[in-house]
Write a protein that holds these residues in place. Structure first.
Motif, mmCIF file in Angstrom:
data_model
loop_
_atom_site.group_PDB
_atom_site.id
_atom_site.type_symbol
_atom_site.label_atom_id
_atom_site.label_comp_id
_atom_site.label_asym_id
_atom_site.label_seq_id
_atom_site.Cartn_x
_atom_site.Cartn_y
_atom_site.Cartn_z
ATOM 1 N N ARG A 32 0.842 -1.199 0.000
ATOM 2 C CA ARG A 32 0.000 0.000 0.000
ATOM 3 C C ARG A 32 0.882 1.256 0.000
ATOM 4 N N ARG A 33 0.518 2.198 -0.852
ATOM 5 C CA ARG A 33 1.180 3.506 -0.907
ATOM 6 C C ARG A 33 0.121 4.589 -0.812
ATOM 7 N N PHE A 34 0.517 5.733 -0.254
ATOM 8 C CA PHE A 34 -0.436 6.818 0.006
ATOM 9 C C PHE A 34 -0.515 7.725 -1.217
ATOM 10 N N PHE A 35 -1.686 7.749 -1.852
ATOM 11 C CA PHE A 35 -1.919 8.557 -3.049
ATOM 12 C C PHE A 35 -2.625 9.853 -2.649
ATOM 13 N N VAL A 36 -2.128 10.969 -3.180
ATOM 14 C CA VAL A 36 -2.713 12.278 -2.875
ATOM 15 C C VAL A 36 -3.138 12.938 -4.183
ATOM 16 N N PRO A 37 -4.199 13.759 -4.159
ATOM 17 C CA PRO A 37 -4.659 14.412 -5.390
ATOM 18 C C PRO A 37 -3.853 15.673 -5.684
ATOM 19 N N CYS A 38 -3.693 15.948 -6.968
ATOM 20 C CA CYS A 38 -3.073 17.208 -7.383
ATOM 21 C C CYS A 38 -4.084 18.331 -7.168
ATOM 22 N N PRO A 39 -3.706 19.430 -6.534
ATOM 23 C CA PRO A 39 -4.673 20.517 -6.307
ATOM 24 C C PRO A 39 -5.105 21.215 -7.587
ATOM 25 N N ASP A 40 -4.409 20.984 -8.721
ATOM 26 C CA ASP A 40 -4.763 21.637 -9.978
ATOM 27 C C ASP A 40 -5.621 20.753 -10.877
ATOM 28 N N CYS A 41 -5.190 19.483 -11.072
ATOM 29 C CA CYS A 41 -5.925 18.605 -11.986
ATOM 30 C C CYS A 41 -6.684 17.491 -11.268
ATOM 31 N N GLY A 42 -6.397 17.251 -9.992
ATOM 32 C CA GLY A 42 -7.112 16.249 -9.220
ATOM 33 C C GLY A 42 -6.634 14.831 -9.394
ATOM 34 N N VAL A 43 -5.623 14.572 -10.219
ATOM 35 C CA VAL A 43 -5.135 13.206 -10.443
ATOM 36 C C VAL A 43 -4.402 12.713 -9.196
ATOM 37 N N GLU A 44 -4.752 11.509 -8.735
ATOM 38 C CA GLU A 44 -4.109 10.930 -7.564
ATOM 39 C C GLU A 44 -2.754 10.335 -7.949
ATOM 40 N N GLN A 45 -1.777 10.485 -7.065
ATOM 41 C CA GLN A 45 -0.429 9.995 -7.326
ATOM 42 C C GLN A 45 0.320 9.816 -6.014
ATOM 43 N N ALA A 46 1.212 8.817 -5.994
ATOM 44 C CA ALA A 46 2.100 8.624 -4.850
ATOM 45 C C ALA A 46 3.313 9.543 -5.029
ATOM 46 N N LEU A 47 3.694 10.250 -3.984
ATOM 47 C CA LEU A 47 4.792 11.209 -4.079
ATOM 48 C C LEU A 47 6.116 10.486 -4.289
ATOM 49 N N ARG A 48 6.902 10.969 -5.279
ATOM 50 C CA ARG A 48 8.200 10.384 -5.594
ATOM 51 C C ARG A 48 9.255 11.474 -5.553
ATOM 52 N N TRP A 49 10.469 11.086 -5.183
ATOM 53 C CA TRP A 49 11.548 12.060 -5.022
ATOM 54 C C TRP A 49 11.923 12.711 -6.350
ATOM 55 N N LYS A 72 -2.118 -11.424 1.729
ATOM 56 C CA LYS A 72 -2.781 -11.327 3.029
ATOM 57 C C LYS A 72 -1.967 -10.519 4.028
ATOM 58 N N ILE A 73 -0.754 -10.098 3.647
ATOM 59 C CA ILE A 73 0.099 -9.290 4.519
ATOM 60 C C ILE A 73 -0.154 -7.824 4.208
ATOM 61 N N ALA A 74 -0.515 -7.056 5.217
ATOM 62 C CA ALA A 74 -0.735 -5.619 5.030
ATOM 63 C C ALA A 74 0.610 -4.907 5.066
ATOM 64 N N GLY A 75 0.956 -4.239 3.975
ATOM 65 C CA GLY A 75 2.240 -3.552 3.889
ATOM 66 C C GLY A 75 2.055 -2.082 3.548
ATOM 67 N N PHE A 76 2.783 -1.211 4.253
ATOM 68 C CA PHE A 76 2.664 0.234 4.060
ATOM 69 C C PHE A 76 4.051 0.833 3.816
ATOM 70 N N HIS A 77 4.151 1.669 2.787
ATOM 71 C CA HIS A 77 5.385 2.406 2.497
ATOM 72 C C HIS A 77 5.101 3.891 2.605
ATOM 73 N N LEU A 78 5.972 4.605 3.371
ATOM 74 C CA LEU A 78 5.745 6.023 3.588
ATOM 75 C C LEU A 78 7.082 6.742 3.682
ATOM 76 N N SER A 79 7.293 7.719 2.803
ATOM 77 C CA SER A 79 8.528 8.503 2.816
ATOM 78 C C SER A 79 8.298 9.829 3.533
ATOM 79 N N ARG A 80 9.379 10.568 3.738
ATOM 80 C CA ARG A 80 9.267 11.859 4.424
ATOM 81 C C ARG A 80 8.734 12.950 3.498
ATOM 82 N N LEU A 81 8.494 12.644 2.251
ATOM 83 C CA LEU A 81 7.865 13.612 1.358
ATOM 84 C C LEU A 81 6.467 13.987 1.828
#
Length: 618
Positions: A213-230, A277-286
């Motif tokens: 699982r990765r945290f997807f956030v919407p773009c405030p301009d176009c609304g497209v959801e995306q996971a933040l990348r460096w 069946k394993i719940a996995g979460f990835h979260l960066s400092r971004l």
């Protein structure tokens, strides 16, 4: 008679937790950020997921989630809890700084945990008893901590820093999971850590097997959801690094940092491997609402030229595994960069000398390296001392002893002696003699042993002559050197482009013109990636020829790390510069008395003179 309300970990924490000033700059009732809610809710006792993985950046989720989960288990659905930290000291620190304040400030826990008394073993640093179970907090270094325990809630923190393999019982994580076998169906196993090196990271292997699982956030301009990348964090001529923006991968608009809270509040977790069946979460400092993207950009620019610091940035800030870059440059290119100074002399820029020693059966090879500001390094001298190293009083050992008393002329007119010498003790035929030599020159010589991995370039020492339970008096400390990280750092420096002017970048490798064989040995290894026994990609260094020059260079780097070169600031470098005042010396090139002492040498002398007393007394 009524059972307690079925609360998630997040609901319990927001209803009961009061975070004190000991834990945060903003004390008060706990309030979860949007990206913290789902991971904590999966840790709830009634959630169907038995296994959970948190591959997170530092100070983002792990500690807070573990604290809240422990409090929820004790208050809502008690049972035996085991929390494992990498070391015993980490376990004690977590107990004192995290668990004790939580028990004190949460009224619902204060009534249920046995009151701490000086003569009561029910509430100690490592074990907390409560109605319906107990909380045990231990370190992973001792295999016995995983034995003879039946655990319902198994919480593992920083699992990538646990001992990876036990010779007889298997991996420590596997032993950890086995403790929950009696609670199948209602157990909860949580593995949390920042990742380390690709092919060696336990948390990365578990995350690959999870639902990712990765945290997807919407773009405030176009609304497209995306996971933040460096690679989407941008700065340039019009945007300084301190004001870095994020570029949307859809509309490519630049998003300023002040819009991040709006994006985070509307984000959601999306599975990349829904069949697991394993719940996995990835979260960066971004995603941090405390750290702006500009701060991360400045940290990256400060670390990008230093492979060790860059690895720490990738692991602890981006929560990604570090990929070794082990391709050595052509030896002809390195040889063509030779500078115009003589062997056995220290040019301007050198502020202190260290030495790396490789022991062979019939000889000892020594590199004398100079170190200066910006961790620039110079090849000052390279010698081969012939002799049978298995004999204690052979020409090899007497020659090495003479080098410890020798001085090298500095271009300023001063003389320099070796501040620290790192000696490899891996050869079994000469190991005892190497130990004795380091003991006889304690404070100046460092007994080392190469290791294929580790968190730092110079790992914590161990006693070489006795077990951890019964140390001999005066036992020699054996320091582990992460030779993989040292090689990666060296080859990264050797791949730097040659500057056009007289200014050299930090970490530049200076050398006089040596023989071709020396350059071939310096570049005699390459990194190979292949499938290991567990089915994962593993990285190993493969020799293409003799490599004594490479080993001596890495050991010289370990000696400088022991002196503290990675932590030096202007005051330390200024102190070394003050010791370079040219003084007349008719015995230059011969053994002379050292004119200045390293702080570590002074500490050894003070200990011999005053005994084991406190620093303040000295």
């Amino acid at each position: 008679m009524l059972p307690p309300k079925r609360l998630t970990v997040t609901q319990w924490a927001e209803a009961n937790r009061v975070v004190s000033s000991e834990r945060t700059a903003k004390p008060g009732p706990f309030r979860a950020w949007a990206f913290q809610r789902e991971p904590m809710d999966v840790m709830s006792p009634h959630d169907p997921a038995e296994f959970m993985v948190l591959m997170c950046a530092s100070q983002m989720l792990k500690t807070t989630a573990l604290e809240n989960a422990i409090g929820c288990y004790i208050d809502q659905d008690p049972g035996p809890i085991l929390l494992i930290q990498p070391r015993e000291t980490d376990a004690e620190e977590f107990s004192k700084q995290s668990i004790d304040p939580m028990f004190r400030d949460a009224e619902s826990l204060r009534r249920k945990v046995i009151e701490k008394k000086s003569r009561d073993s029910g509430n100690t640093i490592n074990q907390k008893r409560f109605h319906g179970g107990s909380l045990t907090i231990l370190g992973a270094q001792t295999p016995e901590n995983f034995m003879m325990r039946s655990i319902r809630y198994a919480l593992g923190d920083e699992v990538d820093r646990w001992p990876r393999i036990q010779k007889q019982e298997g991996s420590t994580v596997r032993l950890f999971v086995m403790r929950t076998a009696n609670y199948r169906g209602c157990r909860k196993v949580v593995l949390a850590s920042t990742p380390t090196i690709a092919g060696e990271s336990t948390i990365a292997e578990w995350f690959e097997d999870s639902d990712q699982r990765r945290f997807f956030v919407p773009c405030p301009d176009c609304g497209v959801e995306q996971a933040l990348r460096w690679d989407r964090v941008k700065w340039g001529e019009s945007i300084p690094p301190a004001d870095a923006h994020y570029q949307c991968e859809s509309c490519e608009n630049l998003i300023p940092n002040w819009r991040k809270p709006w994006m985070i509040e509307r984000g959601r977790w999306i599975k990349g491997n829904p069949g697991s069946k394993i719940a996995g979460f990835h979260l960066s400092r971004l995603y941090s609402l405390i750290t702006p993207w500009g701060d991360l950009a400045e940290e990256f620019l400060a670390a990008k030229d230093n492979p060790a610091e860059l690895q720490a940035f990738v692991n602890t800030k981006l929560a990604e595994v570090w990929q070794h870059k082990g391709d050595a440059p052509d030896w002809e290119v390195i040889a063509s960069r030779a500078e115009d100074y003589k062997q056995g002399t220290a040019p301007y820029g050198v502020l202190f000398l260290c030495a790396g020693v490789d022991i062979q059966k019939d000889r000892i090879e020594v590199r004398v390296g100079g170190w200066g500001r910006g961790k620039q390094r110079w090849l000052v001298d390279y010698r081969v001392i012939w002799g049978d190293t298995s004999r204690r009083n052979s020409e090899a050992w007497t020659g090495l002893q003479a080098m410890l008393s020798e001085s090298w002329p500095h271009e300023s007119g001063a003389d320099l002696m070796i501040v620290r010498m790192a000696i490899d003790t891996g050869d079994p035929t000469s190991q005892t003699n190497a130990y004795d030599f380091c003991k006889a020159n304690a404070g100046k010589c460092l007994a080392i042993k190469g290791q294929p991995s580790g968190v730092n370039l110079l790992n914590m020492p161990q006693t070489s002559e006795a077990s951890a339970r019964r140390k001999k008096r005066g036992g020699l400390l054996l320091w582990g050197v992460n030779v993989s990280l040292a090689k990666q750092e060296l080859y990264g420096q050797l791949r730097m482009a040659k500057p056009e002017g007289d200014e050299f970048p930090p970490g530049w490798f200076h050398h006089y013109r040596e023989q071709d064989e020396w350059y071939k040995q310096l570049t005699a290894e390459r990194l190979v990636v292949a499938k290991g026994k567990r089915g994962y990609d593993e990285q190993t260094w493969q020799k293409t020829g003799r490599n004594e020059a490479l080993d001596c260079t890495n050991y010289d780097r370990a000696a400088a790390e022991h002196v503290g070169v990675s932590k030096f600031g202007p005051p330390e470098w200024n102190r070394f510069e003050r010791n370079l005042n040219p003084l007349p010396n008719p015995t230059r090139g011969k053994p002379v008395k050292q004119r200045f002492e390293n702080p570590a040498d002074v500490a050894v002398k003070n200990k011999r003179r005053y005994g084991n007393v406190g620093r303040a007394a000295i």
